[in-house]
Motif scaffolding. Structure first.
Motif, PDB file in Angstrom:
ATOM      1  N   ARG A 229       0.825  -1.204   0.000  1.00  0.00           N
ATOM      2  CA  ARG A 229       0.000   0.000   0.000  1.00  0.00           C
ATOM      3  C   ARG A 229       0.862   1.258   0.000  1.00  0.00           C
ATOM      4  O   ARG A 229       0.527   2.246  -0.665  1.00  0.00           O
ATOM      5  CB  ARG A 229      -0.939  -0.028   1.208  1.00  0.00           C
ATOM      6  N   MET A 230       1.946   1.257   0.739  1.00  0.00           N
ATOM      7  CA  MET A 230       2.871   2.398   0.726  1.00  0.00           C
ATOM      8  C   MET A 230       3.407   2.643  -0.684  1.00  0.00           C
ATOM      9  O   MET A 230       3.483   3.782  -1.155  1.00  0.00           O
ATOM     10  CB  MET A 230       4.039   2.142   1.675  1.00  0.00           C
ATOM     11  N   VAL A 233       0.699   4.229  -3.091  1.00  0.00           N
ATOM     12  CA  VAL A 233       0.425   5.644  -2.837  1.00  0.00           C
ATOM     13  C   VAL A 233       1.648   6.499  -3.166  1.00  0.00           C
ATOM     14  O   VAL A 233       1.524   7.575  -3.766  1.00  0.00           O
ATOM     15  CB  VAL A 233      -0.019   5.858  -1.375  1.00  0.00           C
ATOM     16  N   SER A 237       1.859   9.504  -5.938  1.00  0.00           N
ATOM     17  CA  SER A 237       2.013  10.858  -5.399  1.00  0.00           C
ATOM     18  C   SER A 237       2.807  11.787  -6.310  1.00  0.00           C
ATOM     19  O   SER A 237       2.669  13.007  -6.223  1.00  0.00           O
ATOM     20  CB  SER A 237       2.691  10.802  -4.027  1.00  0.00           C
ATOM     21  N   ALA A 245      -3.366  13.161  -3.223  1.00  0.00           N
ATOM     22  CA  ALA A 245      -2.526  12.106  -2.650  1.00  0.00           C
ATOM     23  C   ALA A 245      -2.759  11.980  -1.150  1.00  0.00           C
ATOM     24  O   ALA A 245      -2.833  10.868  -0.607  1.00  0.00           O
ATOM     25  CB  ALA A 245      -1.058  12.393  -2.941  1.00  0.00           C
ATOM     26  N   TRP A 248      -6.084  10.268  -0.504  1.00  0.00           N
ATOM     27  CA  TRP A 248      -5.978   8.826  -0.761  1.00  0.00           C
ATOM     28  C   TRP A 248      -5.235   8.135   0.375  1.00  0.00           C
ATOM     29  O   TRP A 248      -5.630   7.064   0.838  1.00  0.00           O
ATOM     30  CB  TRP A 248      -5.291   8.589  -2.108  1.00  0.00           C
ATOM     31  N   GLU A 249      -4.142   8.769   0.834  1.00  0.00           N
ATOM     32  CA  GLU A 249      -3.363   8.185   1.928  1.00  0.00           C
ATOM     33  C   GLU A 249      -4.228   7.984   3.167  1.00  0.00           C
ATOM     34  O   GLU A 249      -4.188   6.932   3.822  1.00  0.00           O
ATOM     35  CB  GLU A 249      -2.178   9.098   2.251  1.00  0.00           C
TER      36      GLU A 249
END
Length: 280
Positions: A229-230, A233, A237, A245, A248-249
């Motif tokens: 997931r990191m 995103v 970004s 961004a 979404w984060e």
């Protein structure tokens, strides 16, 4: 490095032909997978067979939940010296097939690497130029041997980059640096790329494989769910407005807090123990 299981793979290609992996070797150790480009006499230049093997092996790793981290490196004295120019010439002299040409195959596999849901570490063990640099730029973390020479080099042969040399490199090292390297075709020592920010670590040649192994194992112990997931995103970004961004984060965080990995991490913190993540 990653000397647990080492093997060649046989697979069915998209055309239904049986092919054996000889240009890419997969080694596994625990939860880490090492992909080794294996055309050392050609400085691991990218042929069509190598690209097909790389794509098929990445798909195998994607499906294997036990494999959480990928290391990509080369055999011999090169990481990758770019595309096999004979393959490029052949592609120019023939009509494109229904399956697409060599450049299409490269673009597809390179995008697979960029979007791969597991961390990909590039181990730049030697010569890394042209398509080899573009391949390295598809990876998440770059660790280089001290003696590695890295550059774009397309201009030296009157060839235009097609997999990120002009389109991606400026965003990674800055526009003036990218123009200098694109126009000059120069290859620079790994320490110069460390200064520009493309390479994250430079180690002594005889320490590279041990460092790749140690770093891969450290990532394999973390939550594969949170790392995936990191990565998603973080990748997005650089292409979307910051406000989007951030929104979404926050949305991903809310969803992640309902996961087993988040519960395990918080419990381990409270209980002062090492967490064991299942990836769910």
């Amino acid at each position: 490095m990653l000397t647990g299981a080492s093997f060649y793979i046989t697979y069915w290609s998209v055309k239904g032909e049986v092919m054996k992996h000889v240009n890419v070797i997969l080694e596994t150790r625990g939860s880490a997978a090492c992909l080794r480009l294996n055309r050392p006499t050609e400085l691991n230049a990218l042929s069509r067979d190598m690209i097909l093997e790389l794509g098929a092996t990445l798909e195998r790793i994607r499906r294997d939940e036990k494999l959480r981290v990928v290391v990509l490196t080369g055999s011999g004295r090169a990481f990758c010296a770019g595309a096999d120019l004979k393959a490029v010439q052949a592609g120019l002299s023939q009509e494109r097939s229904k399956e697409g040409d060599f450049l299409d195959a490269v673009a597809e596999v390179f995008q697979t690497l960029r979007d791969f849901p597991k961390p990909v570490i590039a181990g730049l063990n030697g010569v890394t130029v042209a398509g080899g640099l573009e391949l390295a730029m598809c990876c998440d973390v770059l660790i280089a041997a001290e003696s590695a020479k890295i550059g774009d080099a397309h201009a030296n042969f009157g060839v235009f980059p097609g997999a990120g040399g002009a389109a991606v490199l400026p965003s990674l090292i800055g526009l003036p640096n990218a123009k200098y390297l694109l126009f000059s075709g120069r290859s620079l020592p790994a320490c110069d790329w460390l200064r520009m920010g493309l390479v994250q670590e430079v180690v002594a040649d005889d320490e590279l494989e041990a460092r790749l192994d140690a770093f891969a194992q450290s990532l394999a112990e973390k939550s594969p769910l949170v790392l995936s997931r990191m990565k998603a995103v973080a990748n997005a970004s650089v292409e979307i407005p910051q406000a989007e961004a951030l929104a979404w984060e926050l949305s991903v965080l809310r969803d992640h807090l309902t996961s087993n990995d988040a519960a395990e991490g918080l419990a381990a913190f409270s209980e002062k123990r090492k967490p064991v993540f299942a990836g769910t």
